[in-house]
Design a protein around this motif. Structure first.
Motif, mmCIF file in Angstrom:
data_model
loop_
_atom_site.group_PDB
_atom_site.id
_atom_site.type_symbol
_atom_site.label_atom_id
_atom_site.label_comp_id
_atom_site.label_asym_id
_atom_site.label_seq_id
_atom_site.Cartn_x
_atom_site.Cartn_y
_atom_site.Cartn_z
ATOM 1 N N LEU A 60 -25.671 24.689 -31.236
ATOM 2 C CA LEU A 60 -25.254 25.582 -30.154
ATOM 3 C C LEU A 60 -23.801 26.014 -30.328
ATOM 4 O O LEU A 60 -23.447 27.162 -30.061
ATOM 5 C CB LEU A 60 -25.470 24.900 -28.799
ATOM 6 C CG LEU A 60 -26.940 24.681 -28.429
ATOM 7 C CD1 LEU A 60 -27.051 23.726 -27.247
ATOM 8 C CD2 LEU A 60 -27.626 26.005 -28.133
ATOM 9 N N ARG A 65 -22.048 29.188 -28.379
ATOM 10 C CA ARG A 65 -22.471 28.831 -27.024
ATOM 11 C C ARG A 65 -21.860 27.480 -26.631
ATOM 12 O O ARG A 65 -22.559 26.479 -26.495
ATOM 13 C CB ARG A 65 -24.001 28.810 -26.968
ATOM 14 C CG ARG A 65 -24.576 30.197 -27.215
ATOM 15 C CD ARG A 65 -26.011 30.274 -27.654
ATOM 16 N NE ARG A 65 -26.965 29.487 -26.923
ATOM 17 C CZ ARG A 65 -28.251 29.372 -27.297
ATOM 18 N NH1 ARG A 65 -28.706 30.024 -28.363
ATOM 19 N NH2 ARG A 65 -29.081 28.630 -26.599
ATOM 20 N N ASP A 67 -20.528 26.180 -23.913
ATOM 21 C CA ASP A 67 -20.927 25.493 -22.673
ATOM 22 C C ASP A 67 -22.234 24.738 -22.868
ATOM 23 O O ASP A 67 -22.381 23.605 -22.411
ATOM 24 C CB ASP A 67 -21.081 26.487 -21.518
ATOM 25 C CG ASP A 67 -19.742 26.982 -20.986
ATOM 26 O OD1 ASP A 67 -18.709 26.369 -21.308
ATOM 27 O OD2 ASP A 67 -19.740 27.989 -20.255
ATOM 28 N N GLU A 68 -23.172 25.368 -23.556
ATOM 29 C CA GLU A 68 -24.449 24.705 -23.825
ATOM 30 C C GLU A 68 -24.262 23.550 -24.810
ATOM 31 O O GLU A 68 -24.924 22.518 -24.685
ATOM 32 C CB GLU A 68 -25.456 25.712 -24.363
ATOM 33 C CG GLU A 68 -25.875 26.756 -23.345
ATOM 34 C CD GLU A 68 -26.755 27.823 -23.948
ATOM 35 O OE1 GLU A 68 -27.908 27.497 -24.307
ATOM 36 O OE2 GLU A 68 -26.289 28.972 -24.066
#
Length: 109
Positions: A60, A65, A67-68
């Motif tokens: 991720l 990404r 935050d993920e």
């Protein structure tokens, strides 16, 4: 290696270990998108698989990404602590700290 694992998956041998292996192979081939798909499946199939959470966060992060990625590592940290997997705790703690240092003062996205 990836092709062999994909063949096993196509034959219906779907399980967390196979998905982890596929995710790892995809990461090694710089295919973070497919790695994330396989690793997410692994964490659903076996939520206590700390190594899968660790690699999912890595995939991720590579996909931009953060935050993920942080969410995956946070879950992985809880799993690893519960299982006494101290090495995984150390590694994921470092990953989360690096993520926070990458954009000081700004929320991770």
């Amino acid at each position: 290696m990836r092709e062999k694992l994909e063949k096993m998956l196509a034959e219906g041998r779907d399980n967390a270990l196979l998905r982890f292996g596929l995710g790892d192979a995809c990461l090694k081939e710089n295919d973070a998108g497919q790695a994330a798909v396989h690793l997410a499946h692994a964490t659903v199939q076996q939520p206590g698989y700390s190594a899968a959470w660790k690699l999912l966060g890595k995939a991720l992060r590579q996909l931009g990404r953060p935050d993920e990625a942080e969410a995956a590592w946070t879950t992985g940290l809880a799993v690893a602590r519960k299982q006494g997997d101290l090495q995984a705790v150390k590694e994921m703690t470092v990953f989360v700290n690096r993520l926070h240092k990458a954009a000081p003062g700004q929320p991770t996205q």
